[in-house]
Design an enzyme around this catalytic site. Sequence first.
Site, mmCIF file in Angstrom:
data_model
loop_
_atom_site.group_PDB
_atom_site.id
_atom_site.type_symbol
_atom_site.label_atom_id
_atom_site.label_comp_id
_atom_site.label_asym_id
_atom_site.label_seq_id
_atom_site.Cartn_x
_atom_site.Cartn_y
_atom_site.Cartn_z
ATOM 1 N N HIS A 1 0.824 -1.208 0.000
ATOM 2 C CA HIS A 1 0.000 0.000 0.000
ATOM 3 C C HIS A 1 0.861 1.263 0.000
ATOM 4 C CE1 HIS A 1 -2.560 2.954 2.422
ATOM 5 N NE2 HIS A 1 -3.049 2.956 1.210
ATOM 6 N N GLU B 1 2.064 1.949 -3.419
ATOM 7 C CA GLU B 1 0.967 2.514 -4.228
ATOM 8 C C GLU B 1 0.925 4.031 -4.094
ATOM 9 O OE1 GLU B 1 -3.312 3.740 -3.562
ATOM 10 O OE2 GLU B 1 -3.133 1.649 -2.916
ATOM 11 N N HIS B 2 1.092 4.527 -2.880
ATOM 12 C CA HIS B 2 1.139 5.977 -2.676
ATOM 13 C C HIS B 2 2.317 6.595 -3.405
ATOM 14 C CE1 HIS B 2 -1.778 7.092 0.670
ATOM 15 N NE2 HIS B 2 -2.003 5.804 0.480
ATOM 16 N N GLU C 1 -3.698 7.665 7.612
ATOM 17 C CA GLU C 1 -4.767 6.879 7.014
ATOM 18 C C GLU C 1 -5.086 5.663 7.890
ATOM 19 O OE1 GLU C 1 -5.677 4.721 2.694
ATOM 20 O OE2 GLU C 1 -3.908 5.979 2.962
#
Length: 463
Positions: A78, A81-82, A158
């Site tokens: 993840h 991905e950022h 997040e």
Amino acid sequence: MKLKISAILSTGLLFGCLAALGPAALAQSAPSVASEFMLKNGMKVIVKEDHRAPTAVQMVWYKVGAIDETNGTTGIAHALEHMMFKGTQKHKTGEFSRLVAELGGRENAFTNRDYTAYFQQVEHSRLEAVMALEADRMRNLQFDKNEFAKEIRVVMEERRWRTDDQPQGLMNEALNAAAFVAHPYHHPVVGWMDDLQNMTIADIEAWYRRWYAPNNATLVVSGDVSADKVVAMAERYFGSIPAKTIVRGKPQNEPEQHGLRRVTVKAPAENPYVILAFKVPSLRDVEKDQEAYALDVLSAVLDGYDNARLNDKLVRTDKVANSVGAGYDDITRGPTLFTLEGSPAAGTTTAQLEALLRAEVSRIAKDGVSEQELQRVKTQLIASQIYKRDSIFGQAMEIGVMEMSGLSHKNIDRIVDKLKTVTPQQVQAVAQKYFTDDKLTVATLEPLPLSGKKLGPPPGPLR
């Protein structure tokens, strides 16, 4: 609120509201069959032509997600991905999104337990421009320490927003950690906070170098396009990117469970909640795994439409629950769970609701389901499948998920055909076989006072 333990997308039955449509109306909306190609570097290209609107969706799916992480690296899929939006040799930080917006498109990405995917939806003549952008970052991503330092803080925030400050997030995390003791599904997709705090830019770059390659990716394009032209563009932009040797880690198989497991979460919340998660088979062989189809139908009988059994009995009639649900994620790379869940009404405890949820499955195990009820569920199924295909984005999603699971997009219609063949006896058989204490993990939410704190909206896809 209804809690979900699956991330991003559930690929079980999606029961819609189109059951009243006749066969002729449904047939008119059916798009063409997808075409599949393979580039010389091992990148698969799948094109689904649908000329009803002048738009196109491009999705690049990498077969790497939280399932590929190990202790100490959780959340890295993840986090990368950022970083994929943080610039290349050709495009500076933020330029990717700006260029897509200038083309009149929308774009985003998401990470799942089983994959990481990136998409753009644009006017069809703009497809080549976004394909060039996507190919550039597959090959030329830059790794700036300052950008990473900023973005990893975003990821940690997040996590706080989606999990630490959300009773449903905490509950889902605790449930998976208890249900899976060895398999990577034990870990949250967003990662454990300690791993995020100790993650480095070198870790991120190593993950990118290891997994982001054309032979570990599938390009899916749907919409008002020509398959031949899409393949020619894919060859132009992706074809020169060299393949890599993809070395997957050793299996982290889940050991047999031999008894009921319980976990309790105490967090500020308005209402208590309970989730029952049973270990059941997932779909591995489209032709042979009939139990998976029966479990899908069982989930629909319990919670597939407005008047399904759980809601009708426990919420509307007996009024012992404020909300109830059932879920089964049949298409996954790893093991899967069948869940029963709900929030008890005033005067009912979570223990009582737990027993009542199990009683509804026991009723099916004892008495079965009627042909009439089963036919109603199947009608909902056919309508919902057609409804999904009314969206070019939905078509691309369906293809991508199938490919990442190893089932092949060519089996999409075959799965529907197999679901149609499920009998009442098969539904009764799985209800009898899998819903025992030996395969069960129960998560219970004990609400703490809110202290004036307002909970945010339920978390959406990770991005």
